[in-house]
Design a protein around this motif. Sequence first.
Motif, PDB file in Angstrom:
ATOM      1  N   LYS A 236      44.738 -34.623  34.468  1.00 20.57           N
ATOM      2  CA  LYS A 236      44.902 -33.338  35.163  1.00 20.57           C
ATOM      3  C   LYS A 236      43.642 -32.788  35.830  1.00 20.57           C
TER       4      LYS A 236
ATOM      5  N   LEU B 282      45.442 -45.649  40.964  1.00 28.50           N
ATOM      6  CA  LEU B 282      44.828 -44.552  40.208  1.00 28.50           C
ATOM      7  C   LEU B 282      44.722 -44.925  38.724  1.00 28.50           C
ATOM      8  N   PRO B 283      43.915 -44.179  37.942  1.00 30.73           N
ATOM      9  CA  PRO B 283      43.694 -44.526  36.521  1.00 30.73           C
ATOM     10  C   PRO B 283      44.950 -44.389  35.645  1.00 30.73           C
TER      11      PRO B 283
HETATM   12  S1  SF4 Z   1      45.345 -36.936  36.665  1.00 26.57           S
HETATM   13 FE1  SF4 Z   1      43.212 -37.452  36.258  1.00 26.57          FE
HETATM   14  S2  SF4 Z   1      43.131 -39.635  36.571  1.00 26.57           S
HETATM   15 FE2  SF4 Z   1      45.049 -38.980  37.416  1.00 26.57          FE
HETATM   16  S3  SF4 Z   1      44.586 -38.657  39.502  1.00 26.57           S
HETATM   17 FE3  SF4 Z   1      44.308 -36.689  38.555  1.00 26.57          FE
HETATM   18  S4  SF4 Z   1      42.169 -36.682  38.037  1.00 26.57           S
HETATM   19 FE4  SF4 Z   1      42.626 -38.766  38.505  1.00 26.57          FE
END
Ligand code: SF4
Lengths: 324, 445
Positions: free
Chosen positions: B18, B12-13
């Motif tokens: 959020k 994941l990034p």
């Molecule tokens: S917090 Fe943002 S980047 Fe991390 S999983 Fe959720 S949507 Fe994706």
Amino acid sequence: MAEKVEIPVQKWSGRVREVTFGATKDEGGSRSRTVTVGGEATLPFLHFEGEIPHPPRVAIEIQDKKPEEWSPLLIKVWEEVIDDPAAWAKRAEERGADLILLRLSLDDAQGEENTPEKAKSAVRKVLSATSLPLLVFGPGQVDKDNELLVAVAEEAAGERVVLGVCEEKNYRTIVAAALAHGHLVDSRTPMDVNLAKQLIILIHDMGLPLDRILMDPSTGALGYGIEYGYSVMERLRLAALQGDTMTQQPILVTPGEEAWRAKEAKVGEGVPEAWGDWEERAIMWETMTSTALIEAGADVVVMRHPESVRLVKEAIDKLWMKEG
Amino acid sequence: MALTGLDIYKLLPKTNCKECGYPTCLAFAMKLAAKQAELAACPYVTEEAKTQLAAAAAPPIRLVTIGAGERKVEVGNETVLFRHDKTFFHPPGLMVRVKDTQPMDMIEKRAREVADYFVEYVGLELRFDGLAVENASGEASVFASAVERVKEMGLPLILISSDPGAMEAALAKSVKPLIYAADEGNWETMSELAKSHQAPLAVRASGLEPLVELVEKVRGAGVEDLVLDPGCRGLNDCLVTFTHIRRLALQKNFRPLGFPLIAFPGEGASSPEEEAILAGQHIAKYAGFVVVDNFDPALAYPLLTLRQNIYTDPREPIQVTPGIYEFGKPAPDSPLLITTNFSITYFSVANEVEGSGIPSWLLVADSEGMSVLTGWAAGKFDADKIAKTVKTTGIEEKVSHRKLTIPGAVAVLSGELEDELPGWEILVGPREAVDLPAYLKIWKP
Ligand code: SF4
Ligand code: B12
């Protein structure tokens, strides 16, 4: 570029106990040889993973009198010997039995009640007619089982006969008789891992060494609940290999009795054409019930038809081969 | 093998923006691992991460389909080594082999026999699934016409030939068959055929390492729907080899062997009976397709039953709906019997009642899918339950008499039942259902 294939090998911490049937002259009995089962350190026939010292064995079931309610196919195939347990035992030995299981009936051939004296004489005759180790099962009624098996235990003292069946409701008298006269017992419970364990514990608590107890978790025939028996056996065997000591008994099951109760084996007329030839189907019903259970972990299968016995023994030989 | 939350987090990034609705990427990853969230909720996952996650989510044994329509066969996608761990999902396809050296009429006759054969078991119609046609003649045109002949039956097919020319001719005559097989010599052309016909491909090699090598080549050529033949034929070597492959696929998530297996028990047996025994082993121990050479109802019925039993979900017994069942338009003074709703029990009884030709009423108690004695021992088929079934089903309005026949196996219940059902006479029937027709013949209201 090919990946090297690493064969998974499971490390088991437990192994099945060995149990020896019968006793030779030197050991206080009269058998020409004994039969040992159990000792597996892995799942059925997976020689690459652990030691398997003994192949599964086949017992042929005979009765002390002609079993009128048996399938006509069975009556026919044993016809010449069916009225004489001694001759029957001898024939069963010729037809490939590793062990003989003598089942005592409630009544004798004249319709009179079976008695300890009659049971003793049947056991004596069978012991003299065959040199194979013997199992003796009562008729399946608590009082009668106790009465007959106590007498049998005394008559066959020292022969390391298997007395059966011990059930939760009725094991004390039979175990005491086995203790007193150097015999083994069959511990039967209705298809449940915990019940199987508990009864072994109860029997062992009476002082019978574990190498004199067979675990009989019951089974259903093909088409009549075999899947329950099959899975309980797989679970018991896995538990044994994982080190659960009270499940480490060799497993005995009675596919012959179960399969020949099924309509598919018992009845030849008025059945769907899709069932095929009666005799061939009946033999296959018993055979496939037996081989499936052997692959689930059975150490002893009790069978009834000599042709199914031949097929199952051939299959055991081939499964037993360490290569190919 | 499923990915853990941490494995997913790594993909994941890690910006904790959020937008997915979770406070952190890690929290979202945990939800994904627990299958409580969808990856699409994060707008920022890379394409690369998506592919990796999809690959990890793929089943450890690929689902392969042959044929089309109602009789198509799906195999693979198994998740356990032992049925008690969950259940086995896709029963192996049972196929009967014919050879194109046999006279065409014989081939057609055999195919018809297999297509039409079914046997009833607990209300199910058990059948063989299809045919395997072998190019034993070595002639492409003969092979193609044999396939054309059997195509009529609409059964899924396995085409057996190592000659790509013959295979191509036969493929033109069939619908999504299994191509058997790609080997060391022909895999390139066989892979092309599999792609152009969108048909699954069997891969054959002797031994696991050569097999893996070949699988990698075939997958490299773009074929993913594979079936494996590791070359074993006997009882022991098949048990061992198939166990290795199943364990590698499930426990090690070893992709090159994560495909259904095919077995030819006739090639390792010296008699039809031995073939059936070996086929039985393949059913229990891990085959996806079992190709038999002998077809005989007396052997087919036990095999089909074994397959049904082993693939029954151990988490719930097969049951029938409790209630009143009528056989042959029963009248108010027809016999009334009671049994349990365990399928095997119900059908043992129903078949006999029906076969007797005597119009009868059969009450089926809700024993929660247990047999007569199991139900009795567990308190699901006791006097209470039987009395309740009589009172709540409305049978009292349908029969004019007050005689209820119970299974012989629970004869002990009759006294207690007469107390619970005042006005009723409790009759003890035979122990075995087989004896019901004789019993019904002498039954009097
Ligand atoms: S917090 Fe943002 S980047 Fe991390 S999983 Fe959720 S949507 Fe994706
Ligand atoms: C398979 C099985 C199970 C399976 C369940 C199968 C199921 N869905 O019911 C499992 C493993 C779950 C099981 C569990 C138990 N079991 Co159980 N089980 C068996 C087994 C091996 C076969 C039963 C079977 O399916 N038979 C086939 C069906 C078709 O038979 P059936 O229902 O009796 O029907 C026949 C006849 O009765 C007749 N019939 C049926 N209906 C009617 C109606 C009329 C009018 C007539 C005339 C005839 C008739 O026709 C049929 C064919 O002939 C038997 C032993 C055996 N070999 O028989 C033990 C057995 C029934 N179980 C037994 C026991 C004790 C139990 C447990 C209580 C054990 C425990 N403490 O856990 C549990 C209870 C369940 C629970 N608490 O959850 C005992 C019952 C003892 C007794 N005499 O009361 C038995 C007899 C085993 C034994 N010898 O001890 N069991």
